[in-house]
Scaffold this motif. Structure first.
Motif, PDB file in Angstrom:
ATOM      1  N   ASP A  66      22.979  49.856  55.518  1.00  0.00           N
ATOM      2  CA  ASP A  66      22.994  49.787  56.975  1.00  0.00           C
ATOM      3  C   ASP A  66      22.083  50.835  57.598  1.00  0.00           C
ATOM      4  OD1 ASP A  66      24.863  47.839  56.595  1.00  0.00           O
ATOM      5  OD2 ASP A  66      26.501  48.861  57.648  1.00  0.00           O
ATOM      6  N   ALA A  67      21.543  50.526  58.769  1.00  0.00           N
ATOM      7  CA  ALA A  67      20.765  51.491  59.550  1.00  0.00           C
ATOM      8  C   ALA A  67      21.718  52.344  60.383  1.00  0.00           C
ATOM      9  CB  ALA A  67      19.783  50.762  60.458  1.00  0.00           C
ATOM     10  N   VAL A  68      21.254  53.542  60.707  1.00  0.00           N
ATOM     11  CA  VAL A  68      22.062  54.465  61.506  1.00  0.00           C
ATOM     12  C   VAL A  68      21.182  55.136  62.549  1.00  0.00           C
ATOM     13  CG1 VAL A  68      23.512  56.528  61.486  1.00  0.00           C
ATOM     14  CG2 VAL A  68      23.587  54.944  59.548  1.00  0.00           C
ATOM     15  N   HIS A  69      21.690  55.213  63.767  1.00  0.00           N
ATOM     16  CA  HIS A  69      21.034  56.007  64.812  1.00  0.00           C
ATOM     17  C   HIS A  69      21.978  57.138  65.162  1.00  0.00           C
ATOM     18  CE1 HIS A  69      19.143  56.274  69.104  1.00  0.00           C
ATOM     19  NE2 HIS A  69      18.882  57.333  68.346  1.00  0.00           N
ATOM     20  N   GLY A  70      21.620  58.350  64.784  1.00  0.00           N
ATOM     21  CA  GLY A  70      22.454  59.506  65.042  1.00  0.00           C
ATOM     22  C   GLY A  70      21.911  60.372  66.153  1.00  0.00           C
ATOM     23  N   GLU A  71      22.804  61.001  66.896  1.00  0.00           N
ATOM     24  CA  GLU A  71      22.395  61.888  67.986  1.00  0.00           C
ATOM     25  C   GLU A  71      21.518  63.023  67.475  1.00  0.00           C
ATOM     26  OE1 GLU A  71      22.504  64.179  71.694  1.00  0.00           O
ATOM     27  OE2 GLU A  71      22.457  62.080  71.119  1.00  0.00           O
ATOM     28  N   GLU A  72      21.831  63.560  66.316  1.00  0.00           N
ATOM     29  CA  GLU A  72      21.077  64.699  65.805  1.00  0.00           C
ATOM     30  C   GLU A  72      19.977  64.287  64.828  1.00  0.00           C
ATOM     31  OE1 GLU A  72      21.704  67.107  67.556  1.00  0.00           O
ATOM     32  OE2 GLU A  72      23.617  66.371  68.310  1.00  0.00           O
ATOM     33  N   GLY A  73      20.240  63.324  63.974  1.00  0.00           N
ATOM     34  CA  GLY A  73      19.276  62.941  62.938  1.00  0.00           C
ATOM     35  C   GLY A  73      18.318  61.845  63.338  1.00  0.00           C
ATOM     36  N   GLY A  74      18.551  61.224  64.491  1.00  0.00           N
ATOM     37  CA  GLY A  74      17.674  60.157  64.942  1.00  0.00           C
ATOM     38  C   GLY A  74      17.879  58.858  64.175  1.00  0.00           C
ATOM     39  N   GLN A  75      16.839  58.023  64.184  1.00  0.00           N
ATOM     40  CA  GLN A  75      16.902  56.700  63.581  1.00  0.00           C
ATOM     41  C   GLN A  75      16.662  56.765  62.077  1.00  0.00           C
ATOM     42  OE1 GLN A  75      17.667  53.799  65.244  1.00  0.00           O
ATOM     43  NE2 GLN A  75      17.714  52.827  63.232  1.00  0.00           N
ATOM     44  N   GLN A  76      17.549  56.148  61.329  1.00  0.00           N
ATOM     45  CA  GLN A  76      17.394  56.011  59.884  1.00  0.00           C
ATOM     46  C   GLN A  76      17.560  54.530  59.556  1.00  0.00           C
ATOM     47  OE1 GLN A  76      19.591  58.939  57.498  1.00  0.00           O
ATOM     48  NE2 GLN A  76      19.957  60.123  59.370  1.00  0.00           N
ATOM     49  N   GLY A  77      16.494  53.896  59.149  1.00  0.00           N
ATOM     50  CA  GLY A  77      16.493  52.452  58.986  1.00  0.00           C
ATOM     51  C   GLY A  77      15.895  51.793  60.208  1.00  0.00           C
ATOM     52  N   ALA A  78      15.728  50.480  60.162  1.00  0.00           N
ATOM     53  CA  ALA A  78      15.083  49.744  61.249  1.00  0.00           C
ATOM     54  C   ALA A  78      15.936  49.763  62.518  1.00  0.00           C
ATOM     55  CB  ALA A  78      14.826  48.299  60.822  1.00  0.00           C
ATOM     56  N   ALA A  79      15.308  50.073  63.650  1.00  0.00           N
ATOM     57  CA  ALA A  79      16.032  50.139  64.919  1.00  0.00           C
ATOM     58  C   ALA A  79      16.576  48.782  65.339  1.00  0.00           C
ATOM     59  CB  ALA A  79      15.129  50.697  66.009  1.00  0.00           C
ATOM     60  N   ASP A  80      15.931  47.696  64.869  1.00  0.00           N
ATOM     61  CA  ASP A  80      16.389  46.352  65.237  1.00  0.00           C
ATOM     62  C   ASP A  80      17.238  45.723  64.135  1.00  0.00           C
ATOM     63  OD1 ASP A  80      14.396  46.008  63.382  1.00  0.00           O
ATOM     64  OD2 ASP A  80      13.292  44.487  64.518  1.00  0.00           O
TER      65      ASP A  80
END
Length: 265
Positions: A66-80
């Motif tokens: 799975d992709a993750v968007h974290g407040e501190e680490g940012g985007q990991q994986g495809a944003a879409d």
């Protein structure tokens, strides 16, 4: 531990991840914190980073693709990516940094389950996307929103993208608001979970596009599943509003607040 996590459904993953983040936040409370400047008066701390790492540990073990968007680490994986997690490891960092226990840990799967953990009460508010619950001491109770408290939480933090048409602070001076409600300023999205739980009648913020914000995704999902009325401050669906957030325990409260907001626009 990893094997047991891998066998969880998405709601359990969200709940376990939020709890892991909450434990990291609780463990560092009262300690000397390292501040990480984000500019414009905003900052994170090493507690934010540690909580996000704890949350990611759970998600990676259970859902490694799975992709993750974290407040501190940012985007990991495809944003879409279809399966995208939104993580706010410590909502209310300023509260936390000055010793105020009003904070939240937010974890949400896009178009799926979500969880909001209170590190200090030990409560985890969670939803499978259809129903909403609070877990206390291992027991789940169905959330039941109500406007009975007449308490409305208002986010007064800048920026104010809806100004000059509307600013949340202006609502507090509306005669109708003073007659019917009493304002509170928690300064964390824990207030959204409290609307779902009946501890608040409503929540108002005039921030920008919040539908897939790491700060608001979990709270919005939770409130919808609990049966709250959720729109932008212009009354449009959050996905299309682009103008803040108005969440109310019932349609009457939502309608009253919306009329006051429109009256100042």
């Amino acid at each position: 531990m990893i094997n047991s996590i891998a066998g969880l459904d998405d709601a359990d993953v969200a709940t376990a991840a939020a709890r892991a983040g909450a434990e990291a936040v609780h463990a560092r409370y009262g300690q000397r914190l390292t501040r990480i400047d984000k500019g414009a008066g905003d900052f994170a701390t090493d507690a934010d980073v540690a909580a996000e790492e704890a949350i990611l540990g759970v998600i990676r073990a259970a859902r490694p693709d799975d992709a993750v968007h974290g407040e501190e680490g940012g985007q990991q994986g495809a944003a879409d990516a279809v399966r995208q997690w939104f993580v706010d490891p410590l909502c209310g960092t300023l509260n936390y940094a000055v010793g105020n226990m009003l904070v939240a840990v937010n974890v949400a799967l896009r178009d799926g389950p979500a969880a909001v953990a209170d590190p200090f009460s030990g409560e985890v508010f969670w939803t499978d996307g259809a129903t909403a619950w609070v877990r206390r001491d291992g027991s789940d109770t169905r959330l039941a929103p109500t406007a009975a408290t007449q308490l409305v939480d208002v986010n007064l933090d800048p920026p104010f993208p809806s100004a000059p048409g509307f600013r949340a602070v202006d609502l507090l001076a509306h005669p109708g608001f003073v007659e019917r409600f009493r304002p509170r300023v928690v300064s964390t999205t824990l207030a959204l979970a409290w609307v779902a739980a009946g501890k608040r009648a409503a929540y108002v913020t005039d921030g920008g596009d919040l539908a897939e914000s790491v700060h608001f995704a979990a709270g919005i999902t939770l409130c919808r599943a609990a049966g709250c009325v959720v729109t932008g401050v212009d009354g449009a669906p959050v996905e299309h509003a682009g103008r803040g957030l108005l969440v109310a325990a019932d349609a009457e409260t939502h309608g009253l607040l919306l009329s006051m907001i429109r009256g100042r626009g």
